[in-house]
Design an enzyme around this catalytic site. Sequence first.
Site, PDB file in Angstrom:
ATOM      1  N   TYR A 266       5.133   3.890   4.130  1.00  0.00           N
ATOM      2  CA  TYR A 266       5.881   3.170   5.177  1.00  0.00           C
ATOM      3  C   TYR A 266       6.963   2.283   4.551  1.00  0.00           C
ATOM      4  CZ  TYR A 266       6.668  -0.656   8.525  1.00  0.00           C
ATOM      5  OH  TYR A 266       7.233  -1.629   9.325  1.00  0.00           O
TER       6      TYR A 266
ATOM      7  N   ALA B  32      10.464   2.193  15.384  1.00  0.00           N
ATOM      8  CA  ALA B  32      10.107   2.664  14.037  1.00  0.00           C
ATOM      9  C   ALA B  32       8.748   3.328  14.072  1.00  0.00           C
ATOM     10  CB  ALA B  32      10.059   1.480  13.067  1.00  0.00           C
TER      11      ALA B  32
ATOM     12  N   GLY C  11       7.953  -1.209  22.440  1.00  0.00           N
ATOM     13  CA  GLY C  11       7.279  -1.858  21.314  1.00  0.00           C
ATOM     14  C   GLY C  11       7.234  -3.373  21.466  1.00  0.00           C
ATOM     15  N   GLN C  12       6.603  -4.034  20.522  1.00  0.00           N
ATOM     16  CA  GLN C  12       6.464  -5.499  20.586  1.00  0.00           C
ATOM     17  C   GLN C  12       7.832  -6.189  20.570  1.00  0.00           C
ATOM     18  OE1 GLN C  12       2.884  -7.353  18.593  1.00  0.00           O
ATOM     19  NE2 GLN C  12       3.502  -5.940  16.994  1.00  0.00           N
TER      20      GLN C  12
ATOM     21  N   LYS D  44      11.061   2.516   5.041  1.00  0.00           N
ATOM     22  CA  LYS D  44      11.879   1.417   5.592  1.00  0.00           C
ATOM     23  C   LYS D  44      12.978   1.028   4.599  1.00  0.00           C
ATOM     24  CE  LYS D  44      11.282  -0.594   8.977  1.00  0.00           C
ATOM     25  NZ  LYS D  44      11.792  -0.357  10.351  1.00  0.00           N
TER      26      LYS D  44
ATOM     27  N   THR E  58      11.191  -4.837   6.578  1.00  0.00           N
ATOM     28  CA  THR E  58       9.846  -5.373   6.334  1.00  0.00           C
ATOM     29  C   THR E  58       9.673  -5.972   4.940  1.00  0.00           C
ATOM     30  OG1 THR E  58       7.553  -4.606   6.027  1.00  0.00           O
ATOM     31  CG2 THR E  58       9.241  -2.953   5.781  1.00  0.00           C
ATOM     32  N   ASP E  59       8.704  -6.866   4.823  1.00  0.00           N
ATOM     33  CA  ASP E  59       8.286  -7.405   3.516  1.00  0.00           C
ATOM     34  C   ASP E  59       7.750  -6.285   2.617  1.00  0.00           C
ATOM     35  OD1 ASP E  59       6.286  -7.385   5.646  1.00  0.00           O
ATOM     36  OD2 ASP E  59       4.852  -8.094   4.155  1.00  0.00           O
TER      37      ASP E  59
HETATM   38  N1  LIG Z   1       4.452  -4.853  13.366  1.00  0.00           N
HETATM   39  C1  LIG Z   1       4.632  -5.487  12.192  1.00  0.00           C
HETATM   40  O1  LIG Z   1       3.755  -6.242  11.735  1.00  0.00           O
HETATM   41  C2  LIG Z   1       5.937  -5.337  11.452  1.00  0.00           C
HETATM   42  C3  LIG Z   1       6.077  -5.955  10.196  1.00  0.00           C
HETATM   43  C4  LIG Z   1       7.293  -5.831   9.510  1.00  0.00           C
HETATM   44  C5  LIG Z   1       8.338  -5.110  10.063  1.00  0.00           C
HETATM   45  N2  LIG Z   1       8.170  -4.502  11.281  1.00  0.00           N
HETATM   46  C6  LIG Z   1       9.294  -3.757  11.842  1.00  0.00           C
HETATM   47  O2  LIG Z   1       9.674  -4.404  13.043  1.00  0.00           O
HETATM   48  C7  LIG Z   1      10.175  -3.453  13.985  1.00  0.00           C
HETATM   49  C8  LIG Z   1       9.479  -3.639  15.308  1.00  0.00           C
HETATM   50  O3  LIG Z   1       8.079  -3.479  15.129  1.00  0.00           O
HETATM   51  P1  LIG Z   1       7.066  -3.546  16.358  1.00  0.00           P
HETATM   52  O4  LIG Z   1       5.835  -4.251  15.872  1.00  0.00           O
HETATM   53  O5  LIG Z   1       7.778  -4.018  17.568  1.00  0.00           O
HETATM   54  O6  LIG Z   1       6.702  -1.981  16.494  1.00  0.00           O
HETATM   55  P2  LIG Z   1       5.823  -1.266  17.609  1.00  0.00           P
HETATM   56  O7  LIG Z   1       5.259  -2.255  18.557  1.00  0.00           O
HETATM   57  O8  LIG Z   1       4.899  -0.345  16.876  1.00  0.00           O
HETATM   58  O9  LIG Z   1       6.913  -0.404  18.394  1.00  0.00           O
HETATM   59  C9  LIG Z   1       7.529   0.697  17.813  1.00  0.00           C
HETATM   60  C10 LIG Z   1       8.500   1.283  18.809  1.00  0.00           C
HETATM   61  O10 LIG Z   1       9.122   2.416  18.220  1.00  0.00           O
HETATM   62  C11 LIG Z   1       9.054   3.479  19.155  1.00  0.00           C
HETATM   63  N3  LIG Z   1       9.052   4.774  18.500  1.00  0.00           N
HETATM   64  C12 LIG Z   1       8.249   5.206  17.505  1.00  0.00           C
HETATM   65  N4  LIG Z   1       8.530   6.483  17.209  1.00  0.00           N
HETATM   66  C13 LIG Z   1       9.545   6.861  18.032  1.00  0.00           C
HETATM   67  C14 LIG Z   1      10.270   8.052  18.213  1.00  0.00           C
HETATM   68  N5  LIG Z   1      10.034   9.152  17.482  1.00  0.00           N
HETATM   69  N6  LIG Z   1      11.249   8.083  19.149  1.00  0.00           N
HETATM   70  C15 LIG Z   1      11.514   7.004  19.912  1.00  0.00           C
HETATM   71  N7  LIG Z   1      10.848   5.839  19.793  1.00  0.00           N
HETATM   72  C16 LIG Z   1       9.873   5.771  18.866  1.00  0.00           C
HETATM   73  C17 LIG Z   1       7.749   3.254  19.885  1.00  0.00           C
HETATM   74  O11 LIG Z   1       7.723   4.014  21.073  1.00  0.00           O
HETATM   75  P3  LIG Z   1       6.310   4.482  21.710  1.00  0.00           P
HETATM   76  O12 LIG Z   1       5.723   3.248  22.328  1.00  0.00           O
HETATM   77  O13 LIG Z   1       6.707   5.517  22.709  1.00  0.00           O
HETATM   78  O14 LIG Z   1       5.492   5.023  20.589  1.00  0.00           O
HETATM   79  C18 LIG Z   1       7.829   1.742  20.124  1.00  0.00           C
HETATM   80  O15 LIG Z   1       8.677   1.437  21.193  1.00  0.00           O
HETATM   81  C19 LIG Z   1       9.996  -2.087  13.327  1.00  0.00           C
HETATM   82  O16 LIG Z   1      11.204  -1.723  12.713  1.00  0.00           O
HETATM   83  C20 LIG Z   1       8.949  -2.329  12.244  1.00  0.00           C
HETATM   84  O17 LIG Z   1       9.108  -1.420  11.167  1.00  0.00           O
HETATM   85  C21 LIG Z   1       6.991  -4.611  11.987  1.00  0.00           C
END
Ligand SMILES: NC(=O)c1ccc[n+]([C@@H]2O[C@H](COP(=O)([O-])OP(=O)(O)OC[C@H]3O[C@@H](n4cnc5c(N)ncnc54)[C@H](OP(=O)(O)O)[C@@H]3O)[C@@H](O)[C@H]2O)c1
Length: 281
Positions: free
Chosen positions: A125, A60, A10-11, A129, A101-102
């Site tokens: 979602y 997530a 993920g990111q 969370k 998250t917000d």
């Molecule tokens: N993106 C936003 O704008 C945002 C905003 C607020 C909070 N957050 C929180 O910040 C954190 C990081 O977000 P991010 O943007 O880095 O997310 P992301 O890029 O969508 O990455 C999500 C990661 O979770 C993994 N994942 C999902 N389902 C899974 C499963 N069943 N088993 C194992 N791995 C799994 C994905 O693996 P795959 O690649 O294999 O699917 C990926 O590595 C998360 O907790 C998110 O809720 C994100």
Amino acid sequence: MKILVTGYTGQLGFDVIRELKARNVECIGTTRNEFSLTDTEKMQAFVKAYKPDAVIHCAAYTAVDKAEDEVELCDQINHLATKELANVCKEINAKMIYISTDYVFAGSGEDFYEVNDEKAPQNVYGKSKLDGELAVQEILDKYFIVRISWVFGNNGKNFIKTMLNLAKTHDKLTVVNDQIGSPTYTVDLAKLLCDMALSDKYGIYHATNEGICSWYDFACEIFKQADIKINVKPVPSTAFPTKAKRPHNSRMSKKCLDEAGFNRLPAWKDASLRYLQELNM
Ligand SMILES: NC(=O)c1ccc[n+]([C@@H]2O[C@H](COP(=O)([O-])OP(=O)(O)OC[C@H]3O[C@@H](n4cnc5c(N)ncnc54)[C@H](OP(=O)(O)O)[C@@H]3O)[C@@H](O)[C@H]2O)c1
């Protein structure tokens, strides 16, 4: 010190591992190859075998609109898997950093949310969370809950990449201007999360880049920094109906970071400029 980071594909997870490696901290970034979050037994066995001192839980279910139709799967990943990860952290006496998250807040008004303000998630979602947060708090003493918003990083889809792609095929765009928040650059956040993992200043924190903007302001700044000429028009959220309700107010107070002596993240405009450089724009 040994750290396990979930969501390496993920990111955020990707940049957290990069930061830990740069600091020469022993670490492992897990993907679905090691375990799926839905396979509790495999997840707990893997974590127990690696026996980290800290777990940074970046993985997530993040498909916010799809979650409205996949309520159970979203709950299983964001809530129940987090609970089981917290249980295994307790068993091996590891610290846990849970990324939230917000979206746990109602997102109304114009005030900055403090960490302990009332929670009222407006979509599936956000609720999942929040349930993850509550499980972590119930099970562990040694935890950090870090709420972030509007994430951008190299490894994955995000608003900046979407805007840059749209600009390749459009000379006019409309972007919403009635949702206010703060972007979060994974490279900057990763530094803070590593500082936290190496400390014992447990608690709930908000951590985004400094400054607030609307998605419209964010888009205009990206195009300015990337030197792309495009006509961007501000529109209300009603112009882009989405399955999941989005908060209008994502302003989050960083007072807790100051009080604990953690550095705030740099300004979001500075972060987006560095990100564009990383993308070679
Ligand atoms: N993106 C936003 O704008 C945002 C905003 C607020 C909070 N957050 C929180 O910040 C954190 C990081 O977000 P991010 O943007 O880095 O997310 P992301 O890029 O969508 O990455 C999500 C990661 O979770 C993994 N994942 C999902 N389902 C899974 C499963 N069943 N088993 C194992 N791995 C799994 C994905 O693996 P795959 O690649 O294999 O699917 C990926 O590595 C998360 O907790 C998110 O809720 C994100």
